[in-house]
Design a protein around this motif. Sequence first.
Motif, PDB file in Angstrom:
ATOM      1  N   GLU A 167      -0.204   6.247 -10.613  1.00  0.00           N
ATOM      2  CA  GLU A 167      -1.280   6.215 -11.594  1.00  0.00           C
ATOM      3  C   GLU A 167      -2.648   6.482 -10.982  1.00  0.00           C
ATOM      4  OE1 GLU A 167      -0.148   3.455 -10.400  1.00  0.00           O
ATOM      5  OE2 GLU A 167      -1.683   1.866 -10.405  1.00  0.00           O
ATOM      6  N   THR A 168      -2.733   6.514  -9.658  1.00  0.00           N
ATOM      7  CA  THR A 168      -4.012   6.867  -9.027  1.00  0.00           C
ATOM      8  C   THR A 168      -4.100   8.368  -8.761  1.00  0.00           C
ATOM      9  OG1 THR A 168      -3.225   6.610  -6.754  1.00  0.00           O
ATOM     10  CG2 THR A 168      -4.020   4.613  -7.840  1.00  0.00           C
ATOM     11  N   GLY A 169      -3.094   9.111  -9.170  1.00  0.00           N
ATOM     12  CA  GLY A 169      -3.121  10.565  -8.983  1.00  0.00           C
ATOM     13  C   GLY A 169      -2.567  11.005  -7.642  1.00  0.00           C
ATOM     14  N   HIS A 170      -2.042  10.087  -6.862  1.00  0.00           N
ATOM     15  CA  HIS A 170      -1.399  10.486  -5.610  1.00  0.00           C
ATOM     16  C   HIS A 170       0.008  10.998  -5.895  1.00  0.00           C
ATOM     17  CE1 HIS A 170      -4.643   8.079  -3.779  1.00  0.00           C
ATOM     18  NE2 HIS A 170      -4.519   8.976  -2.821  1.00  0.00           N
ATOM     19  N   VAL A 171       0.311  12.125  -5.292  1.00  0.00           N
ATOM     20  CA  VAL A 171       1.643  12.689  -5.447  1.00  0.00           C
ATOM     21  C   VAL A 171       2.520  12.058  -4.364  1.00  0.00           C
ATOM     22  CG1 VAL A 171       3.014  14.787  -5.525  1.00  0.00           C
ATOM     23  CG2 VAL A 171       0.645  14.809  -6.339  1.00  0.00           C
ATOM     24  N   ILE A 172       3.643  11.509  -4.768  1.00  0.00           N
ATOM     25  CA  ILE A 172       4.455  10.715  -3.841  1.00  0.00           C
ATOM     26  C   ILE A 172       5.659  11.486  -3.305  1.00  0.00           C
ATOM     27  CG2 ILE A 172       5.787   8.577  -3.594  1.00  0.00           C
ATOM     28  CD1 ILE A 172       2.756   8.157  -4.000  1.00  0.00           C
ATOM     29  N   GLU A 173       6.366  12.141  -4.197  1.00  0.00           N
ATOM     30  CA  GLU A 173       7.586  12.846  -3.774  1.00  0.00           C
ATOM     31  C   GLU A 173       8.136  13.612  -4.954  1.00  0.00           C
ATOM     32  OE1 GLU A 173      10.123   9.628  -2.505  1.00  0.00           O
ATOM     33  OE2 GLU A 173      10.425   8.879  -4.539  1.00  0.00           O
TER      34      GLU A 173
END
Lengths: 272, 272
Positions: A167-173
């Motif tokens: 939800e913070t806009g970080h792309v995880i995988e």
Amino acid sequence: MKILINGEPGESISVLDRGFQYGDGVFETLAVANGQPLLWDRHMRRFFHGAMRLGIQAPAEGLLRREAEQVCRGASRGVLKIMLTRGVSGRGYAPGPEAAPTRTVGLLPWPDYPATYRTDGVNVQFCHTLITRHNILAGLKHLNRLEQILARMELKDGCAEGLMQDETGHVIEGTMTNLFVVSRGTLLTPDLKSSGVTGVMRGLVLERAPALSIDCRVTGIKRENILDADEVFLTNSLIGVWPVRRIDSREYPAGTVTRQIQEVMRDATVAD
Amino acid sequence: MKILINGEPGESISVLDRGFQYGDGVFETLAVANGQPLLWDRHMRRFFHGAMRLGIQAPAEGLLRREAEQVCRGASRGVLKIMLTRGVSGRGYAPGPEAAPTRTVGLLPWPDYPATYRTDGVNVQFCHTLITRHNILAGLKHLNRLEQILARMELKDGCAEGLMQDETGHVIEGTMTNLFVVSRGTLLTPDLKSSGVTGVMRGLVLERAPALSIDCRVTGIKRENILDADEVFLTNSLIGVWPVRRIDSREYPAGTVTRQIQEVMRDATVAD
């Protein structure tokens, strides 16, 4: 398909197994070539770490190894899936004292991805389904996979994988892969401290990249960093390394770093 | 114990069922009294909503009802557990076209909580295990329950329930219950838009409280609000309403609002 359930050939488990009731367990999927599972030691490290984190008594590694060899024997290639659940117990989240872990060791068919995925690359999209942060399960390959399933169900025709953001806009995988981007000569992969699965293939890329004189960093990656990147690729134990050809409307070359990484990972992957 | 699996008496399911492989499904647990499941319509609403959100084809309600009556027949009390998974398909998060949902309808033993839990109240603790926010699954009673299991495993001897917070310090619910606090005459319960399970008993309390002239609000609740509260109670479909007697070292009276709510919920709960 050949599956051992607690060491015996079988196809069914108790409806009261906590794997079925609650997703209470961990798993591993290994590539198999010429009757041998690849990267066994690395998969076992994650497996035992996951079991320990969930407080599930793991079987001896030697036992798993013998069962794995038994199901893999004679297979030119395939997927070895190992599962461990907390076993059968009464209703309720608290494991009963009677629960004895269930392990399954099975050989499943090799997935029929087109060979061009590895040579020419794949099309990818961003998924709307978010991956949660501050997850106590971050890093583990556990049996609670609904987020990944819902993200996977979003994929448009022609897309081989979807990227998941928090939800913070970080792309995880990706739903089933780890993500790498090459930006100004540096290889970057998302930090998985609060979400995601620490892929075995990801770990190996991070270990081997420095020997190729590729600078490597684990960091926060946002959507704009990916759209600005020079190269993007995806990894997992079955696919090895897939170059990303396109994300939404942005196109990427299958660049030199991706090719170098593919080359150096060849011994750890199954040829198409 | 009497379980129907897709309508047939059974005890086992395929090891390839996506419920076992990934926790890919939803469930309901209903109290049963005198052969009849309680609050059927409300449980069914949540069940069908959950199936729809996951994209799993639900069976007809009439079929479930007949199966429920079949397993509940003659039971003076018990727990009716209904599960629905996406069924058997090949490996991988994308459901195969061949997947046909698996439904199980089973009567399980009534839990043997001490009768004093309802009369005198329970001891509760705050859990360290966080519940994740911004969860696409918020509200649903789905089969991915590892957070609740890990929180439940923290409980000290003598604690009947643990409260789970998200990373912003909001208390969301118990591991198996919803939370209510009474503060200066107002009844408060946590907002579940981003985490948690929207309990059937919680919904009924919110509906019935206004007729008792109790002001009622769904809102964010932090640990300090709970420690400042005048009364605290927990709900679910099996326990009904449990007053909270103590959280960590803070003691609470089983106050008048809690007693009023217990009284007005009597028809919807199973007597001890």
